[in-house]
Design an enzyme around this catalytic site. Structure first.
Site, PDB file in Angstrom:
ATOM      1  N   HIS A   1       0.811  -1.220   0.000  1.00 28.49           N
ATOM      2  CA  HIS A   1       0.000   0.000   0.000  1.00 28.49           C
ATOM      3  C   HIS A   1       0.847   1.274   0.000  1.00 28.49           C
ATOM      4  CE1 HIS A   1      -3.615   2.122  -0.023  1.00 28.49           C
ATOM      5  NE2 HIS A   1      -4.253   1.605   1.010  1.00 28.49           N
TER       6      HIS A   1
ATOM      7  N   ASP B   1      -2.497   1.785  -4.613  1.00 20.33           N
ATOM      8  CA  ASP B   1      -3.780   2.024  -3.951  1.00 20.33           C
ATOM      9  C   ASP B   1      -4.803   1.005  -4.438  1.00 20.33           C
ATOM     10  OD1 ASP B   1      -2.909   4.276  -2.479  1.00 20.33           O
ATOM     11  OD2 ASP B   1      -3.161   5.538  -4.257  1.00 20.33           O
TER      12      ASP B   1
END
Length: 432
Positions: free
Chosen positions: A405, A409
């Protein structure tokens, strides 16, 4: 007399562990005959005899970890077989040095310290330093010291002229670990991977040490969870069209190639297309820079009896499904036979784990560092689904993308899997 050296098993590998000797002193060996097995953090492999002759000395014993280019054994004509004693071989072409851990080190490894008198780390020897702060040690030793926050000037060197060896650093860590038990110092990084769990020992039980491969896997998994914030997205993929194509062609494919046709090459092709469309998924983070890889090199996890390996198929985007299946079968067979070459487990840009081969429907695989993502394939099974307001029986696979992450995204992750899903569900390439 010919030296057998610890081979360089990849550009980032600096050491290897002797896991098993396949010959004993006095045995005749042929050139290229397997002599011993070694393990690194990337691959298990056999070391062949560089020449024909007689194994005269076994210098490094099973379970020992040494730097690359260390002399492991010597092959001669048999006239000196058995005369050599186990010793520590120097690297970089230097002479061999006989080594023995100091008595204090051996005692430290076996004695539990009293709480009132925690053991001190080994005292430094003046000979360990050369030109002030330039401690005499190898790159491997300096790397270990950096990883564990050790000032090498505080480590006792037992090598020639006070040179610090890997064993000296391990002895220092052992003493520091014992001091930690008594509350004197904070835990080491190694303790984070393998914390003591005395509460696990109860009732009737047996204990055995972790294998070298299991240790390496454990260290890598703790590293990836520590470094990358993992997020997973799961999509349902209808593989009916691919399943029909496979069923129609699998017998002919086997007759022509001698290899069984699986679902993996189809997913490899689809993943390659998605990686080209979303290059950030094929990237790596290096500090605060994104490294975009032009090559599409996909690692495929291969389960072994005592762990797993991830051989890499290079340039997946340039190969059709049939070629990918043959290469995959070859890599998997040689991985299980410990015949992989060093370059075949390096420089992957993405990975796939087919946990569905053992019946699992869903899982969230861990990212293979330094990659940005890994695809997981669940078991392909028949299930009722709704198509145009009607119920139909289809072949279904749940696909998971675990991603870093820091770099990706959820929107990019979902778009990536949606693109892959579209290729699988509308497969149009010829197989044979």
């Amino acid at each position: 007399m010919t030296d057998v050296l610890m081979p360089q098993m990849g550009e980032s590998i600096v050491e290897g562990t002797v896991t098993k000797w396949l010959k004993k002193v006095g045995d005749k060996v042929e050139r290229d005959e397997p002599l011993l097995e070694i393990s690194t953090d990337k691959v298990d492999s056999e070391v062949p005899a560089p020449v024909a002759g007689t194994l005269e000395e076994m210098i490094v014993q099973e379970g020992e970890t040494v730097e690359i280019n260390t002399v492991l054994a010597r092959i001669g004509d048999g006239s000196r077989a058995g005369q050599g004693q186990p010793q520590e071989a120097a690297t970089n072409g230097g002479p061999s040095q006989a080594s023995a851990a100091p008595a204090a080190t051996a005692a430290a490894a076996e004695t539990v310290p009293e709480p009132s008198a925690p053991p001190a780390a080994p005292e430094p020897t003046p000979a360990a330093a050369d030109d002030g702060d330039n401690v005499r040690s190898s790159p491997l030793v300096r790397r270990l010291a950096k990883e564990h926050g050790i000032d090498l000037r505080q480590v006792r060197g037992t090598g020639q002229g006070g040179r610090i060896s890997k064993k000296d650093v391990e002895a220092f860590l052992e003493a520091r670990s014992q001091a930690t038990t008594a509350g004197a110092t904070p835990p080491t990084e190694s303790a984070d991977v393998f914390p003591a769990a005395p509460q696990a020992r109860f009732g009737d039980y047996r204990a055995e040490p972790l294998s070298i491969m299991r240790k390496k896997i454990a260290e890598h998994m703790v590293l990836t969870k520590r470094v990358s914030p993992h997020v997973s997205t799961i999509h349902q993929v209808d593989v009916t069209q691919v399943a029909r194509l496979r069923e129609t062609n699998k017998q002919t494919f086997f007759e022509q190639t001698g290899v069984k046709l699986t679902f993996m090459p189809f997913f490899l092709r689809a993943a390659a297309s998605a990686l080209k469309k979303f290059p950030v998924v094929n990237a790596s983070l290096d500090g605060e820079q994104i490294i975009f890889h032009s090559d599409v090199n996909v690692g495929v996890a291969v389960a072994l009896e005592d762990g797993l390996l991830v051989p890499v198929i290079r340039n997946v985007d340039r190969k059709n499904a049939a070629a990918l299946q043959q290469e995959l079968a070859d890599l998997a067979e040689r991985a299980r036979g410990k015949q992989l070459k060093p370059e075949e487990v390096h420089q992957g840009t993405f990975s796939i784990s087919n946990y569905g081969s053992f019946g699992s429907l869903l899982a969230t695989p861990a990212i293979n560092q330094p990659q940005a993502a890994i695809l997981g394939m669940g078991a392909i099974h028949k299930a009722p689904v709704v198509i145009d307001d009607a119920i139909a029986i289809r072949s279904i696979c749940y696909v998971t993308l675990s991603f870093d992450h820091r770099l990706l995204d959820g929107a990019v992750g979902d778009q990536f899997v949606s693109h892959l899903k579209g290729i699988i569900e509308n497969w149009s390439e010829e197989l044979l």
